[in-house]
Design an enzyme around this catalytic site. Sequence first.
Site, PDB file in Angstrom:
ATOM      1  N   LYS A 109      26.194  -4.973  -0.209  1.00 20.52           N
ATOM      2  CA  LYS A 109      27.663  -4.953  -0.271  1.00 20.52           C
ATOM      3  C   LYS A 109      28.273  -4.257   0.942  1.00 20.52           C
ATOM      4  CE  LYS A 109      27.272  -4.383  -5.298  1.00 20.52           C
ATOM      5  NZ  LYS A 109      27.545  -3.469  -6.433  1.00 20.52           N
TER       6      LYS A 109
ATOM      7  N   ARG B 218       0.812  -1.223   0.000  1.00 24.58           N
ATOM      8  CA  ARG B 218       0.000   0.000   0.000  1.00 24.58           C
ATOM      9  C   ARG B 218       0.840   1.264   0.000  1.00 24.58           C
ATOM     10  NH1 ARG B 218      -2.206  -3.908   1.913  1.00 24.58           N
ATOM     11  NH2 ARG B 218      -0.532  -3.988   3.428  1.00 24.58           N
ATOM     12  N   THR B 219       1.820   1.331   0.884  1.00 31.84           N
ATOM     13  CA  THR B 219       2.572   2.581   1.013  1.00 31.84           C
ATOM     14  C   THR B 219       3.335   2.895  -0.266  1.00 31.84           C
ATOM     15  OG1 THR B 219       2.785   2.266   3.399  1.00 31.84           O
ATOM     16  CG2 THR B 219       4.301   3.815   2.363  1.00 31.84           C
TER      17      THR B 219
ATOM     18  N   HIS C  67       5.450   5.969  11.464  1.00 28.06           N
ATOM     19  CA  HIS C  67       4.979   5.900  10.079  1.00 28.06           C
ATOM     20  C   HIS C  67       4.070   7.119   9.894  1.00 28.06           C
ATOM     21  CE1 HIS C  67       3.834   4.523   6.251  1.00 28.06           C
ATOM     22  NE2 HIS C  67       3.456   3.286   6.512  1.00 28.06           N
TER      23      HIS C  67
ATOM     24  N   ARG D  16      11.603   3.598   3.495  1.00 23.05           N
ATOM     25  CA  ARG D  16      11.151   2.648   4.528  1.00 23.05           C
ATOM     26  C   ARG D  16      12.366   1.834   4.951  1.00 23.05           C
ATOM     27  NH1 ARG D  16       5.863  -1.080   4.722  1.00 23.05           N
ATOM     28  NH2 ARG D  16       5.096   0.995   5.268  1.00 23.05           N
TER      29      ARG D  16
END
Length: 308
Positions: free
Chosen positions: A87, A57-58, A136, A108
């Site tokens: 890496k 969704r986000t 959030h 995120r």
Amino acid sequence: MAVSQKMQHVIESQQFSRAVLEDLFARTEEIKREPHHFIGRLAGQVMAALFYEPSTRTRFSFEAAMLRLGGQTMGTDNAREFSSAAKGETLEDSIRIVSGYADVIVLRHNEEGAARRAAAVSSVPIINAGDGPGQHPTQALLDLYTIRDELGRIDGVRVAMVGDLANGRTVRSLTYLLSKFKDIKLWFVAPPQVAMRPDLKTHLDEHRVPWIETQDLESVLPEVDVVYMTRIQKERFTDPEAFNAVKGVYRIDNEAMARMRKYAILMHPLPRVDEISPDVDGDPRSAYFRQARNGLHVRMALLDRLLT
């Protein structure tokens, strides 16, 4: 008052004043009402979606928001595995590089505090799309907008936060936003293992917002205007036995809905697992899919304010 005048980055809910929230929601309403007025407003600008944790969704709503505003998007779904992080590149170095390619970065990350670290080195706005169990804020914006849209007000609402409150970044962010409004009362409904953390309770005490902590969801359902369900987040547990002890502890079904007020709404940041029965999806008080759709317009308003 424009959001862009108040902030360069979107890191946490505490940074939003009530005036900025009301301004942002007015712009959201304008976008919903006359979307054609916003076509092409961000033409030539690029949004980078840098996701170290999976998202549906986000990420999709941010990408759709940018595209509908005329901008372009690029990004990766799992930067921990499919970027230079694999890496050993630090988050700070990744942000320094990506900020040279994009006009805004939606981040995120699995670690709490990552968005703040990114903002410290970025030359373009950082939008926190979830940092571990931290916050959030854009989910909280669409949640708060949904309460306003569904109930017609925010002042005076009674809200039950239910489920994994220790790890639930959405409930933390929404609680911070609610504390900016008048005559709010909160119920925290959770097993002790995943109870709301002390820092947020202290914040509420400082802002004179009354709250009640309980494990008894049944007794709370008739008392509130909003039931905000969350899933128990398996990915935040290191001990499988600890997770099994609390999973499935709360569930909303038709019987639970019958205990709720006739005008009350049921919300969920999604994804759900087993905490809301699909049987209640057709109940007009079940607002979670409308809530998810609101994310598009709220994020359009936010990007518009940050980049114009």
